[in-house]
Enzyme design. Sequence first.
Site, PDB file in Angstrom:
ATOM      1  N   ASP A 181     -41.859  -8.383  -6.981  1.00  0.00           N
ATOM      2  CA  ASP A 181     -41.509  -9.646  -5.896  1.00  0.00           C
ATOM      3  C   ASP A 181     -42.392 -10.683  -5.527  1.00  0.00           C
ATOM      4  O   ASP A 181     -43.192 -10.392  -4.716  1.00  0.00           O
ATOM      5  CB  ASP A 181     -40.659  -9.105  -4.374  1.00  0.00           C
ATOM      6  CG  ASP A 181     -39.742  -8.129  -5.008  1.00  0.00           C
ATOM      7  OD1 ASP A 181     -39.190  -8.422  -6.187  1.00  0.00           O
ATOM      8  OD2 ASP A 181     -39.106  -7.195  -4.087  1.00  0.00           O
ATOM      9  N   TYR A 239     -33.070 -14.425  -4.284  1.00  0.00           N
ATOM     10  CA  TYR A 239     -33.840 -13.668  -3.899  1.00  0.00           C
ATOM     11  C   TYR A 239     -33.482 -13.498  -2.470  1.00  0.00           C
ATOM     12  O   TYR A 239     -33.465 -14.580  -1.390  1.00  0.00           O
ATOM     13  CB  TYR A 239     -34.831 -13.849  -4.374  1.00  0.00           C
ATOM     14  CG  TYR A 239     -36.593 -13.317  -3.676  1.00  0.00           C
ATOM     15  CD1 TYR A 239     -36.797 -11.628  -3.897  1.00  0.00           C
ATOM     16  CD2 TYR A 239     -37.066 -13.070  -2.576  1.00  0.00           C
ATOM     17  CE1 TYR A 239     -37.389 -11.600  -3.551  1.00  0.00           C
ATOM     18  CE2 TYR A 239     -38.057 -12.482  -1.921  1.00  0.00           C
ATOM     19  CZ  TYR A 239     -38.731 -11.766  -2.509  1.00  0.00           C
ATOM     20  OH  TYR A 239     -39.267 -11.162  -1.763  1.00  0.00           O
ATOM     21  N   GLU A 280     -42.026  -4.821  -9.664  1.00  0.00           N
ATOM     22  CA  GLU A 280     -42.084  -4.253  -8.686  1.00  0.00           C
ATOM     23  C   GLU A 280     -40.811  -2.787  -8.687  1.00  0.00           C
ATOM     24  O   GLU A 280     -42.018  -1.553  -8.130  1.00  0.00           O
ATOM     25  CB  GLU A 280     -41.667  -5.016  -7.645  1.00  0.00           C
ATOM     26  CG  GLU A 280     -42.445  -3.939  -5.378  1.00  0.00           C
ATOM     27  CD  GLU A 280     -41.815  -4.838  -4.955  1.00  0.00           C
ATOM     28  OE1 GLU A 280     -41.433  -4.299  -3.637  1.00  0.00           O
ATOM     29  OE2 GLU A 280     -42.338  -6.594  -5.289  1.00  0.00           O
TER      30      GLU A 280
END
Length: 629
Positions: free
Chosen positions: A103, A301, A7
Amino acid sequence: MKLVIAEKPSVAQSLAKVIGANQKKDGYLEGNGYIVSWCVGHLIELANPEHYDEKYKKWRKEDLPIFPAPFSYQVTASTKKQYQVLKDLMKRSDVDSLVEATDAGREGELIFRLVYKQAGCKKPFERLWISSMEDKAIKEGFANLKPSAEYDDLYEAALCRERADWLVGINATRFFSTVYGQTLNVGRVMTPTLAMIVEREAEIKGFKPENFYTVQMLVSGVAVTSKRFKTKQEADELVEKINAANKAKISKMETTTKTEKPPLLYDLTSLQRDANKYYGFTAQQTLDYTQSLYEKKLVTYPRTDSRYLTDDMDDSTARLCCLMKDKYGYTKMVPISTKQVLNSSKVSDHHAIIPTENVSDADYSEIPSGEQKILGLVTARLLSSVGDPAEITEYALEVECVGEVFKAKSKCITSPGWHLLEDWILGKKQDDGEDDFGKKDDDGGSHGILEILEADASLLSEGRELPARDPKVKEGKTTPKKRFTEDSLLSAMESAGAKDMPDEVERKGLGTPATRAGVIEKLVRIGFVERQGSKKTKYLVPTDKGTSLITVMPEQIQSASMTAEWEQKLLEVEKQDIASEDFMAEIKDMIVDLIETYEPIKGADKLFPPRQYKQYKKYPKKGASRWQR
């Protein structure tokens, strides 16, 4: 040759380093059988209305609703160069397959799939799904790539979210702007969030404080307080009676010991709330700091809505806790109970936010101060969550005198448990009125109950008569609710509509953890909300423009319950519990009903003065009328 698409450039570089793609090229890296390139956020976006028909360049109520069939996409102007790099790489004859490494969530899925489809690529691809950027996690992820078909429903839900936002944003913004003669940005999550802020401000401005009176006296050195009286005369009469009687009787002395469980691990929203509460960070700042720590491989994350870890993380979590204790210099022996943070059934896309083992080797002098604070919060929460319960003792004293009951309360932590670890890393919490144990409570309780009990418990034994000393009248005023801080607004967004949903609904509220910060920032940026207050405590206050917008908005647009229900249905689309076509049909029906039945508010010229009126002849600047997700 596999083409890996991340990303962001920074993430691509981390992936490339682990898999051995070390040769730098123009817009990508290559080596060891891999090509690694990247998107730059959303490379592909929904086409503007005028793409479908030139008449939409002008904003006219009679041209609404706008329902594209099919939807068209275009390359974002600022990212055409990188899109072309990706398209050319996809067409390379030596590229046999792709790895989707954006992601691991709804938006990441959308970003990759739109580029893949826009480029006309037909080559097979697999999904890299990881919750940490640690080298070990990346290696394991590449060793266990997921079939792309497992995420088709996630992509379908992402398309529904994007298209629903576009439909209502374009139609509602154009509709209300043409009705009232100025740009009125409307958003599926943004407008209900603004409505909550406006409603709170109206409650505060409409609040009429009322005086009340209490009587306080000393019994065995403890200050006890009566109920509230509406008039001072009633309180004065009670003081006279107490002075005449000069005695009181202990009717209750209750000691209760309660257990305070360790806190849950952080998801993004709870981390944003605490960062705002302790450090005054905005939700967006917290997300940015945490994202940076993630890319530096120091936390997992960030855009997660789970507060648990998976069951297979038992050993790794125990090891991580020991490393973090050593890193922060905590030498006391404390039990570590990882079982209380493990629950695979409560982890969907990603587990809770925790530090990584890399923190143990990190040089804090190289980490910006804001990121250090977030890392401290995340680490403190990990260690707290696996600690022992705290033990809190509460004392409740009731005294009878001349037919009235007087009360005092006190509480203190008698066994700190998990608080020890939290306080070591963060220092003592600032006094926020909620975590100050052993101090007087809201109704005028006492510091002295525990001291008296420790000195001579018989002094406060039930049934004992004691002198009633120094009765005084205390005057107070009722107060309105407080304005929203980002902490309290995030909490309100998270729970919005919950009371109207079944208990089994997994995700309630306005927006998702990943989008709420952006919603708040947009409200501020476009002038609907202002931040006011001290450096640390900022309150979110609606502007006249924001208040005017909510004044003319119909219920279906500003309803938190409806919007929260839509968010839940997007999750059901993701799980194939409802068809995407049914969700989109509901959105279209709402738009048609709005346009056909809405009646302009009388007196709107006072809300939107004529000097602000404009004629809309072209599409406003990019993003001006998008439905904020």
